[in-house]
Write an enzyme that holds these catalytic residues in place. Structure first.
Site, short mmCIF file in Angstrom:
data_model
loop_
_atom_site.label_atom_id
_atom_site.label_comp_id
_atom_site.label_asym_id
_atom_site.label_seq_id
_atom_site.Cartn_x
_atom_site.Cartn_y
_atom_site.Cartn_z
N ASP A 148 0.90 -1.09 -0.05
CA ASP A 148 0.22 -0.22 0.06
C ASP A 148 0.79 1.40 -0.01
O ASP A 148 0.50 2.52 -0.36
CB ASP A 148 -0.92 0.03 1.28
N GLY A 210 -13.41 7.41 0.59
CA GLY A 210 -14.43 6.19 1.15
C GLY A 210 -14.47 6.59 2.80
O GLY A 210 -14.48 7.62 3.26
N ASP A 283 -20.87 6.24 8.24
CA ASP A 283 -21.45 5.88 6.98
C ASP A 283 -22.03 7.46 6.19
O ASP A 283 -22.90 7.94 6.67
CB ASP A 283 -22.59 4.80 7.07
N ASN A 335 -19.66 7.08 -5.95
CA ASN A 335 -20.98 7.18 -6.01
C ASN A 335 -21.70 8.15 -5.58
O ASN A 335 -22.92 8.43 -5.74
CB ASN A 335 -21.42 6.08 -5.35
N GLU A 384 -7.94 -2.23 -7.13
CA GLU A 384 -6.84 -2.60 -6.50
C GLU A 384 -6.54 -3.98 -6.52
O GLU A 384 -5.39 -4.37 -6.89
CB GLU A 384 -6.88 -2.32 -4.74
#
Length: 398
Positions: A148, A210, A283, A335, A384
């Site tokens: 990463d 995210g 969220d 999104n 990924e």
């Protein structure tokens, strides 16, 4: 050529099996709650149907064995025999300064990886468990580690060093490393393919947004700066992480609340960010609902979230000396149209202009900037696992 990609967390294993001749995903799924009550494997069948298989999974080797058995099972299998798996590619979280590219895993490499455990005490040991489990079950299958942190190893020292006594860097490796590197590398390459342009000469800002989020500044295909630091806590406001905060505020809170290092780390990593400010959720979909209902703390949290992203884009445009492409990826970036439009609002002075109709796109590759926008703004869903599989294939073919 079939390649299995594994992402082993402390209590989870995600997997994808690729046929690299077509880059088709043959099987995918994940195990949750390893070592806990109620562990299960959730898999997606080729027709898109989801299945949950419950099983007691005490540790990672049992988990990987369960995944491999499922891959060849008559009912849910994607292959006839485990001999069809040519290699396994692993997501490895922290490669420190030792790894600037993906490598074939051997004892020497794994020893160097173990030496980075201090830098990622939760993630690295879990990654290692995955490697050891595959070695035990499929001893002759080559394994590749994809880090990463590797993509960010091209940052110049003045971007990665912290202004603290230099010996702390020499003794403990305290510096900026950055994360989500495999995602930033994939989307920055993919957007150039998508636009039909050469990465050379291009200045790109990639926004991986995210539950965790980071931004990278990429010049000529190489990373020159990124928002996460020694740990994934630095940078953007995230689901449960604070992002940038005055270190003096941290010591002040420790004194006032009587917190030790573990306590304050828990506060900043797990109880802060959007969740901490809003008191609603980490969220963004649930936060959106609270914003729509007029919840003032949710509105504040969302404004802070968008503002921090915008601020980093401005900073990185300065670091790059301009910007050609701004790219959104990650669960929220791919999104959530309002995230992209709010972040880009006010960047007109930089030549950024969003087309609100084009911006309605969700989870697919698209250009969302207006035709007369000087800067191209794009959405590129990250992959990924495909990047890990591609690296694994390239190393096998060397």
């Amino acid at each position: 050529m079939k390649i299995l990609v594994l992402n082993c967390g402390s209590s989870s294993i995600k997997y994808k099996l690729f046929d690299m001749t077509t880059k088709e995903v043959l099987a995918q799924g994940g195990i949750e709650k390893i070592g806990l009550v109620g562990s299960f494997l959730k898999l997606t069948l080729p027709n898109g149907e989801k299945k949950i298989l419950e099983k007691d999974i005490p540790e990672h080797t049992a988990g990987i064995e369960f995944i491999l058995n499922t891959l060849v099972s008559p009912e849910y299998g994607a292959i006839k025999s485990l001999d069809e798996i040519n290699a396994v590619g692993h997501r490895m979280v922290h490669g420190g300064e030792r790894f600037s590219e993906s490598v074939l895993l051997n004892k020497e490499v794994l020893d160097a990886f173990i030496a980075c455990n201090d830098l990622a005490p939760l993630h690295n040991p879990a990654n290692l468990k995955g490697v050891n489990a595959v070695s035990a079950i499929l001893p002759n299958v080559p394994q590749v580690g994809v880090f990463d942190t590797a993509f960010h190893q091209t940052m110049p020292d003045y971007a990665y060093m912290y202004a603290i006594p230099y010996e702390l860097y020499e003794k403990y490796g305290v510096r900026r490393y950055g994360f989500h590197g495999t995602s930033h590398r994939y989307v920055s390459q993919r957007v150039c393919e998508f636009l039909g342009v050469d990465p050379k000469g291009k200045k790109i800002i990639t926004c991986h947004i995210g539950n965790g989020g980071s931004i990278s500044a990429i010049k000529d295909g190489k990373c020159i700066d990124t928002s996460m630091g020694l740990t994934p806590l630095e940078g953007l406001v995230m689901g449960t992480r604070s992002g940038d905060i005055d270190a003096g505020a941290v010591t002040f809170i420790m004194e006032k609340e009587g917190l030790n290092a573990t306590g304050v780390s828990n506060l900043l990593n797990k109880k802060s960010g959007v969740l901490g400010v809003s008191g609603v959720s980490s969220d963004m979909r649930e936060l959106e609902a609270a914003v729509a209902a007029g919840n003032p703390k949710a509105i504040l949290a969302e404004k802070m979230y968008f503002y921090r992203i915008k601020k980093y884009i401005g900073a990185y445009a300065a670091a790059l000396g301009g910007v050609d492409i701004i790219l959104f990826t990650g669960g929220v970036g791919e999104n959530q149209a309002n995230c992209r439009s709010e972040v880009c609002e006010g960047l007109e002075f930089m030549g950024v202009k969003i087309d609100l109709e084009k911006n309605k796109v969700r989870g697919e590759e698209a250009i969302i900037s207006a035709d007369d926008s000087k800067v191209t703004v794009a959405v590129i869903p990250t992959d990924e696992e495909l990047m890990i599989a591609s690296d694994t294939l390239a190393i096998l073919n060397k």
